[in-house]
Design a protein around this motif. Structure first.
Motif, PDB file in Angstrom:
ATOM      1  N   ASP A  84       0.822  -1.210   0.000  1.00 33.95           N
ATOM      2  CA  ASP A  84       0.000   0.000   0.000  1.00 33.95           C
ATOM      3  C   ASP A  84       0.859   1.264   0.000  1.00 33.95           C
ATOM      4  O   ASP A  84       0.530   2.251  -0.667  1.00 33.95           O
ATOM      5  N   ALA A  85       1.960   1.231   0.749  1.00 33.91           N
ATOM      6  CA  ALA A  85       2.850   2.393   0.807  1.00 33.91           C
ATOM      7  C   ALA A  85       3.478   2.674  -0.557  1.00 33.91           C
ATOM      8  O   ALA A  85       3.526   3.826  -1.011  1.00 33.91           O
ATOM      9  N   LEU A  86       3.953   1.634  -1.205  1.00 35.50           N
ATOM     10  CA  LEU A  86       4.567   1.804  -2.521  1.00 35.50           C
ATOM     11  C   LEU A  86       3.533   2.204  -3.561  1.00 35.50           C
ATOM     12  O   LEU A  86       3.828   2.994  -4.471  1.00 35.50           O
ATOM     13  N   PHE A  87       2.309   1.668  -3.427  1.00 33.18           N
ATOM     14  CA  PHE A  87       1.240   2.061  -4.347  1.00 33.18           C
ATOM     15  C   PHE A  87       0.948   3.555  -4.230  1.00 33.18           C
ATOM     16  O   PHE A  87       0.773   4.246  -5.243  1.00 33.18           O
TER      17      PHE A  87
ATOM     18  N   TRP B  52      -7.169  12.576 -17.489  1.00 31.19           N
ATOM     19  CA  TRP B  52      -6.458  11.423 -16.949  1.00 31.19           C
ATOM     20  C   TRP B  52      -6.027  11.704 -15.505  1.00 31.19           C
ATOM     21  O   TRP B  52      -6.146  10.849 -14.624  1.00 31.19           O
ATOM     22  N   PHE B  53      -5.527  12.920 -15.277  1.00 34.66           N
ATOM     23  CA  PHE B  53      -5.134  13.344 -13.939  1.00 34.66           C
ATOM     24  C   PHE B  53      -6.331  13.308 -12.978  1.00 34.66           C
ATOM     25  O   PHE B  53      -6.226  12.787 -11.862  1.00 34.66           O
ATOM     26  N   VAL B  54      -7.456  13.835 -13.421  1.00 36.23           N
ATOM     27  CA  VAL B  54      -8.641  13.922 -12.565  1.00 36.23           C
ATOM     28  C   VAL B  54      -9.148  12.529 -12.182  1.00 36.23           C
ATOM     29  O   VAL B  54      -9.447  12.271 -11.012  1.00 36.23           O
ATOM     30  N   VAL B  55      -9.228  11.614 -13.165  1.00 35.49           N
ATOM     31  CA  VAL B  55      -9.773  10.289 -12.869  1.00 35.49           C
ATOM     32  C   VAL B  55      -8.763   9.401 -12.145  1.00 35.49           C
ATOM     33  O   VAL B  55      -9.123   8.307 -11.675  1.00 35.49           O
ATOM     34  N   SER B  56      -7.507   9.857 -12.038  1.00 38.10           N
ATOM     35  CA  SER B  56      -6.502   9.109 -11.280  1.00 38.10           C
ATOM     36  C   SER B  56      -6.446   9.544  -9.821  1.00 38.10           C
ATOM     37  O   SER B  56      -5.891   8.817  -8.986  1.00 38.10           O
ATOM     38  N   LEU B  57      -7.010  10.699  -9.513  1.00 35.54           N
ATOM     39  CA  LEU B  57      -6.965  11.217  -8.146  1.00 35.54           C
ATOM     40  C   LEU B  57      -7.700  10.347  -7.119  1.00 35.54           C
ATOM     41  O   LEU B  57      -7.233  10.233  -5.978  1.00 35.54           O
ATOM     42  N   PRO B  58      -8.860   9.755  -7.459  1.00 31.91           N
ATOM     43  CA  PRO B  58      -9.557   8.950  -6.446  1.00 31.91           C
ATOM     44  C   PRO B  58      -8.698   7.860  -5.824  1.00 31.91           C
ATOM     45  O   PRO B  58      -8.800   7.598  -4.617  1.00 31.91           O
ATOM     46  N   ALA B  59      -7.838   7.221  -6.610  1.00 32.53           N
ATOM     47  CA  ALA B  59      -6.977   6.170  -6.055  1.00 32.53           C
ATOM     48  C   ALA B  59      -5.996   6.752  -5.043  1.00 32.53           C
ATOM     49  O   ALA B  59      -5.712   6.133  -4.012  1.00 32.53           O
ATOM     50  N   VAL B  60      -5.483   7.950  -5.338  1.00 31.16           N
ATOM     51  CA  VAL B  60      -4.562   8.606  -4.408  1.00 31.16           C
ATOM     52  C   VAL B  60      -5.284   8.998  -3.127  1.00 31.16           C
ATOM     53  O   VAL B  60      -4.775   8.792  -2.010  1.00 31.16           O
ATOM     54  N   LEU B  61      -6.466   9.559  -3.276  1.00 29.83           N
ATOM     55  CA  LEU B  61      -7.239   9.990  -2.108  1.00 29.83           C
ATOM     56  C   LEU B  61      -7.620   8.798  -1.231  1.00 29.83           C
ATOM     57  O   LEU B  61      -7.539   8.875   0.002  1.00 29.83           O
TER      58      LEU B  61
ATOM     59  N   ALA C 149      -5.964   6.009  -1.051  1.00 31.91           N
ATOM     60  CA  ALA C 149      -4.735   5.526  -0.419  1.00 31.91           C
ATOM     61  C   ALA C 149      -4.413   6.345   0.830  1.00 31.91           C
ATOM     62  O   ALA C 149      -3.966   5.807   1.848  1.00 31.91           O
ATOM     63  N   ILE C 150      -4.673   7.638   0.777  1.00 29.90           N
ATOM     64  CA  ILE C 150      -4.446   8.504   1.931  1.00 29.90           C
ATOM     65  C   ILE C 150      -5.433   8.170   3.046  1.00 29.90           C
ATOM     66  O   ILE C 150      -5.067   8.092   4.228  1.00 29.90           O
ATOM     67  N   ARG C 151      -6.694   7.961   2.669  1.00 33.46           N
ATOM     68  CA  ARG C 151      -7.751   7.709   3.644  1.00 33.46           C
ATOM     69  C   ARG C 151      -7.742   6.273   4.165  1.00 33.46           C
ATOM     70  O   ARG C 151      -8.230   5.996   5.250  1.00 33.46           O
ATOM     71  N   GLY C 152      -7.177   5.363   3.381  1.00 31.24           N
ATOM     72  CA  GLY C 152      -7.159   3.970   3.771  1.00 31.24           C
ATOM     73  C   GLY C 152      -8.452   3.250   3.471  1.00 31.24           C
ATOM     74  O   GLY C 152      -9.047   2.628   4.359  1.00 31.24           O
ATOM     75  N   GLY C 153      -8.920   3.314   2.242  1.00 27.60           N
ATOM     76  CA  GLY C 153     -10.155   2.643   1.846  1.00 27.60           C
ATOM     77  C   GLY C 153     -10.292   2.642   0.345  1.00 27.60           C
ATOM     78  O   GLY C 153      -9.359   2.975  -0.377  1.00 27.60           O
ATOM     79  N   ASP C 154     -11.487   2.276  -0.137  1.00 25.75           N
ATOM     80  CA  ASP C 154     -11.740   2.294  -1.584  1.00 25.75           C
ATOM     81  C   ASP C 154     -13.122   2.840  -1.892  1.00 25.75           C
ATOM     82  O   ASP C 154     -13.704   2.520  -2.929  1.00 25.75           O
ATOM     83  N   SER C 155     -13.639   3.662  -1.000  1.00 30.16           N
ATOM     84  CA  SER C 155     -15.005   4.159  -1.155  1.00 30.16           C
ATOM     85  C   SER C 155     -15.166   5.042  -2.387  1.00 30.16           C
ATOM     86  O   SER C 155     -16.257   5.137  -2.946  1.00 30.16           O
ATOM     87  N   VAL C 156     -14.095   5.706  -2.811  1.00 34.35           N
ATOM     88  CA  VAL C 156     -14.168   6.588  -3.984  1.00 34.35           C
ATOM     89  C   VAL C 156     -13.663   5.866  -5.230  1.00 34.35           C
ATOM     90  O   VAL C 156     -14.323   5.849  -6.262  1.00 34.35           O
ATOM     91  N   SER C 157     -12.494   5.246  -5.131  1.00 37.97           N
ATOM     92  CA  SER C 157     -11.864   4.640  -6.310  1.00 37.97           C
ATOM     93  C   SER C 157     -12.645   3.448  -6.857  1.00 37.97           C
ATOM     94  O   SER C 157     -12.475   3.086  -8.024  1.00 37.97           O
ATOM     95  N   LYS C 158     -13.500   2.822  -6.029  1.00 39.44           N
ATOM     96  CA  LYS C 158     -14.256   1.669  -6.520  1.00 39.44           C
ATOM     97  C   LYS C 158     -15.203   2.047  -7.653  1.00 39.44           C
ATOM     98  O   LYS C 158     -15.631   1.189  -8.434  1.00 39.44           O
ATOM     99  N   TRP C 159     -15.533   3.338  -7.769  1.00 39.27           N
ATOM    100  CA  TRP C 159     -16.400   3.803  -8.847  1.00 39.27           C
ATOM    101  C   TRP C 159     -15.611   4.120 -10.123  1.00 39.27           C
ATOM    102  O   TRP C 159     -16.189   4.488 -11.142  1.00 39.27           O
ATOM    103  N   PHE C 160     -14.287   3.977 -10.056  1.00 37.59           N
ATOM    104  CA  PHE C 160     -13.449   4.332 -11.195  1.00 37.59           C
ATOM    105  C   PHE C 160     -12.694   3.122 -11.749  1.00 37.59           C
ATOM    106  O   PHE C 160     -11.628   3.269 -12.338  1.00 37.59           O
TER     107      PHE C 160
END
Length: 230
Positions: free
Chosen positions: A140-143, A178-187, A189-200
């Motif tokens: 997770d840290a490296l991701f 591309w930048f905008v749709v890649s942000l959810p994974a970063v967010l 990763a910071i929060r420690g979940g997949d509540s946002v990125s699962k929609w992307f």
């Protein structure tokens, strides 16, 4: 920095190949999506498709760096700071992702999972099981580091390309999206979940191969222009 038409054409080929490797990176995991238990995951080390995909990831990172280097070279004169910082973002992306993948190949699968399967001592198995479980935190840290570096590269290149005209400007807006749709994974990763990125999930499956193919086509056109003006 004067662009070499041979290097730009090589970068274009690498860009087009990243569209293919992206398909492998994001589609092949669907084959073991139902693997949930520890024992099932332990057997993945014997799955040639699973292990082969990890090697494809390493090749993919090299191809991305070469293709993005070609983009940076073409935009260096117009926006040297953005091109330079953007390329560094892609370099760090590749380093972190290759490190993460190398850990998965050599540490997780060849050493810890193989060692657990071969061990007959319960204490040894328990120790290895703890190490295997702890790897998720390292992963997770490296991701997070590779994804944060990647979005920085996307944003810098987007701002550099948008300054241009025609295809350059359109590619810039593509990179911005591309930048905008890649942000959810970063967010996440910071929060420690997949509540946002699962929609992307569609980004990796559909958008990324298309975006990389378009980047390769843009580089190919640029190489042809360099040939005519040489």
């Amino acid at each position: 920095m004067s662009p070499s038409r041979e290097f730009i054409k090589f970068g274009a080929i690498c860009g087009l190949l990243t569209a293919l490797t992206t398909l492998a990176v994001h589609w092949l995991p669907e084959l073991w999506a139902g693997v949930n238990t520890f024992e099932e995951r332990l057997q993945l080390r014997n799955n040639p498709i699973y292990m082969g995909r990890l090697w494809v990831v390493l090749i993919h990172c090299v191809l991305v760096v070469i293709s993005m280097a070609a983009v940076g070279v073409l935009k260096w004169r117009d926006a040297p700071a953005l091109a330079g910082f953007g390329f560094l973002g892609f370099v760090f992306f590749a380093l972190f992702e290759m490190l993460r993948t190398a850990f998965a190949i050599f540490a997780m699968n060849r050493t810890w999972r193989a060692g657990y399967a071969a061990a007959v001592d319960p204490a040894t198995q328990q120790s290895l099981r703890g190490i295997i479980g702890a790897f998720s935190g390292i992963n997770d840290a490296l991701f997070f580091l590779f994804d944060a570096a990647f979005v920085r590269g996307l944003l810098c290149y987007a701002l550099a390309l948008i300054r241009g005209e025609g295809f350059d400007r359109k590619l810039g807006f593509l990179f911005l999206f591309w930048f905008v749709v890649s942000l959810p994974a970063v967010l996440d990763a910071i929060r420690g979940g997949d509540s946002v990125s699962k929609w992307f999930g569609w980004v990796g499956l559909y958008f990324l191969p298309m975006a990389r193919a378009i980047t390769g086509i843009w580089l190919w056109q640029k190489s042809n222009l360099l040939e005519r003006t040489a």
